[in-house]
Write a protein that holds these residues in place. Sequence first.
Motif, PDB file in Angstrom:
ATOM      1  N   ALA A  46       1.002  -1.147  -0.112  1.00 55.48           N
ATOM      2  CA  ALA A  46       0.149   0.029  -0.064  1.00 55.48           C
ATOM      3  C   ALA A  46       0.862   1.201  -0.025  1.00 55.48           C
ATOM      4  O   ALA A  46       2.084   1.258   0.641  1.00 55.48           O
ATOM      5  CB  ALA A  46      -0.942   0.054   1.253  1.00 55.48           C
ATOM      6  N   PRO A  47       0.492   2.244  -0.715  1.00 50.67           N
ATOM      7  CA  PRO A  47       1.328   3.553  -0.799  1.00 50.67           C
ATOM      8  C   PRO A  47       1.415   4.249   0.599  1.00 50.67           C
ATOM      9  O   PRO A  47       0.406   4.467   1.286  1.00 50.67           O
ATOM     10  CB  PRO A  47       0.655   4.393  -1.715  1.00 50.67           C
ATOM     11  N   ILE A  48       2.815   4.200   1.092  1.00 51.65           N
ATOM     12  CA  ILE A  48       2.955   5.018   2.331  1.00 51.65           C
ATOM     13  C   ILE A  48       2.723   6.451   2.355  1.00 51.65           C
ATOM     14  O   ILE A  48       1.988   7.171   3.182  1.00 51.65           O
ATOM     15  CB  ILE A  48       4.292   5.134   2.620  1.00 51.65           C
ATOM     16  N   ASP A  49       2.699   7.000   1.069  1.00 51.61           N
ATOM     17  CA  ASP A  49       2.188   8.787   1.160  1.00 51.61           C
ATOM     18  C   ASP A  49       0.940   8.842   1.081  1.00 51.61           C
ATOM     19  O   ASP A  49       0.321  10.014   1.094  1.00 51.61           O
ATOM     20  CB  ASP A  49       3.065   9.243  -0.262  1.00 51.61           C
ATOM     21  N   ALA A  50      -0.076   7.898   1.233  1.00 50.59           N
ATOM     22  CA  ALA A  50      -1.444   8.177   1.315  1.00 50.59           C
ATOM     23  C   ALA A  50      -1.976   7.955   2.556  1.00 50.59           C
ATOM     24  O   ALA A  50      -3.188   8.096   2.933  1.00 50.59           O
ATOM     25  CB  ALA A  50      -2.038   7.007   0.415  1.00 50.59           C
ATOM     26  N   ILE A  51      -0.921   7.471   3.510  1.00 49.34           N
ATOM     27  CA  ILE A  51      -1.215   7.493   5.213  1.00 49.34           C
ATOM     28  C   ILE A  51      -1.494   8.867   5.508  1.00 49.34           C
ATOM     29  O   ILE A  51      -0.827   9.867   5.291  1.00 49.34           O
ATOM     30  CB  ILE A  51      -0.094   6.839   5.779  1.00 49.34           C
ATOM     31  N   HIS A  52      -2.650   8.981   6.227  1.00 44.94           N
ATOM     32  CA  HIS A  52      -2.960  10.513   6.831  1.00 44.94           C
ATOM     33  C   HIS A  52      -2.728  10.410   8.297  1.00 44.94           C
ATOM     34  O   HIS A  52      -3.297   9.589   8.952  1.00 44.94           O
ATOM     35  CB  HIS A  52      -4.395  10.746   6.450  1.00 44.94           C
ATOM     36  N   LYS A  53      -1.559  11.262   8.974  1.00 39.88           N
ATOM     37  CA  LYS A  53      -1.697  11.281  10.262  1.00 39.88           C
ATOM     38  C   LYS A  53      -2.421  12.700  10.835  1.00 39.88           C
ATOM     39  O   LYS A  53      -2.148  13.767  10.220  1.00 39.88           O
ATOM     40  CB  LYS A  53      -0.031  11.571  10.398  1.00 39.88           C
ATOM     41  N   ALA A  54      -3.164  12.220  11.649  1.00 43.51           N
ATOM     42  CA  ALA A  54      -4.116  13.335  12.050  1.00 43.51           C
ATOM     43  C   ALA A  54      -3.059  14.231  13.247  1.00 43.51           C
ATOM     44  O   ALA A  54      -1.976  13.862  13.506  1.00 43.51           O
ATOM     45  CB  ALA A  54      -5.156  12.809  13.195  1.00 43.51           C
ATOM     46  N   ASP A  55      -3.511  15.624  13.376  1.00 44.52           N
ATOM     47  CA  ASP A  55      -2.632  16.452  14.181  1.00 44.52           C
ATOM     48  C   ASP A  55      -2.845  15.739  15.693  1.00 44.52           C
ATOM     49  O   ASP A  55      -4.179  15.441  16.015  1.00 44.52           O
ATOM     50  CB  ASP A  55      -3.248  18.002  13.946  1.00 44.52           C
ATOM     51  N   GLY A  56      -2.162  16.238  16.492  1.00 46.03           N
ATOM     52  CA  GLY A  56      -2.228  16.170  17.842  1.00 46.03           C
ATOM     53  C   GLY A  56      -1.748  14.841  18.047  1.00 46.03           C
ATOM     54  O   GLY A  56      -1.193  13.998  17.771  1.00 46.03           O
ATOM     55  N   ARG A  57      -2.263  14.392  19.545  1.00 50.79           N
ATOM     56  CA  ARG A  57      -1.947  13.108  20.029  1.00 50.79           C
ATOM     57  C   ARG A  57      -2.346  12.005  19.110  1.00 50.79           C
ATOM     58  O   ARG A  57      -3.472  11.680  18.747  1.00 50.79           O
ATOM     59  CB  ARG A  57      -2.389  12.724  21.362  1.00 50.79           C
ATOM     60  N   LEU A  58      -1.276  10.883  18.807  1.00 55.17           N
ATOM     61  CA  LEU A  58      -1.772   9.677  18.083  1.00 55.17           C
ATOM     62  C   LEU A  58      -2.626   8.716  18.593  1.00 55.17           C
ATOM     63  O   LEU A  58      -2.321   8.347  19.957  1.00 55.17           O
ATOM     64  CB  LEU A  58      -0.629   9.119  17.540  1.00 55.17           C
ATOM     65  N   ARG A  59      -3.461   7.847  18.160  1.00 53.89           N
ATOM     66  CA  ARG A  59      -3.958   6.685  18.679  1.00 53.89           C
ATOM     67  C   ARG A  59      -3.692   5.631  17.583  1.00 53.89           C
ATOM     68  O   ARG A  59      -3.962   5.584  16.548  1.00 53.89           O
ATOM     69  CB  ARG A  59      -5.623   6.931  18.647  1.00 53.89           C
TER      70      ARG A  59
END
Length: 344
Positions: free
Chosen positions: A38-51
């Motif tokens: 799967a494409p790494i650049d399509a991962i969406h990282k939310a702002d703030g603390r990660l879950r």
Amino acid sequence: MKHIALAAFALALTAAPGSLAIAQDYPAPVPLAQGAQAPIDAIHKADGRLRIAYMPPATEFNYYIAIGEGIKSVAANKNVDVFMLAPQSGADINGQMGMIQDVLTQNVDAIIFGTHDEGAAAPLLKQAVDKGVAVVMINSDIPNFPTPIHGVVGYAQRKGTHKIADWAIAKFAGAPVKVGVIEGQPGYHSTERVGGFLDGIKGAPNFEVVASIDGKWNVEGGNTAAMDLLQAHPEVNLIFAANDYMAIGASYAAKALDRKDLIILGNDGDTSGLEEIAAGTVTATVNTVPFLMGQAAMHATLDALDHKFPGGWVEIPTEIVDGTNVVSVLQKPEKLYPKPSKSY
């Protein structure tokens, strides 16, 4: 580059207590099969603390709890919340699928998962990937998961069990060895682990497999399988079990049948299995260092969220543990979960 990284990570197996930081330098990934990445650049990282959701196949196996502790040890020093969600039984495929569906409705940045049914999990994990969630599989070396995912962190299963077959051949050169095999539930993991051991002994004329039976991956199943196997084939003098839980179950059967001559080989490196080796009731295992695997998986997942992980399979080195070196492994409790029951 890959060989340097593998060598560096392997040091974590034998390094002095307190030097676990080297685990973050996970080995350079090997590309997955064509179409499986799967494409790494399509991962969406939310702002703030990660879950991040850690979703192993079951809570009945301390092995997966050890991986989770490795994951949590990394998260503790990062801006990350990790929660574990898994059915109690590894046979509860429907339960795990329901939990994955539930997680898909939550705001998670990543899923670190293991499963006993790749086909059932694939459509749900495709939904996660399509939503931009980072999806990393642990405790596997599968190069072509049924749907593209971002990474796989685990050990070379065939190579590991081939290694313990080589160990057995060297130990029992020339002596007749009648082998009983205790498989896991049908699936990729059982096929690879049993296949590696069988490949390893194929060229040894003194080794003969007389029976192979499903032990359902747990202690009770291994006990039942070994009792049936040994009663039907009393000539068996070596049992290979595809994980340590089934090997421990086989040791209970050996004790009940007063089979002090029985050689029992496992796979995983569970604390309980290691302590059985120290006690002399199990002979040897493939130590796949689950705590360090969890650390490597977490670092790879965090790098994927930052688009720094290239994708692919991260190979975790393994070692054979037997009576000659088990105490040195047990003397490093910071690399084990649960901790040993006593000081060694």
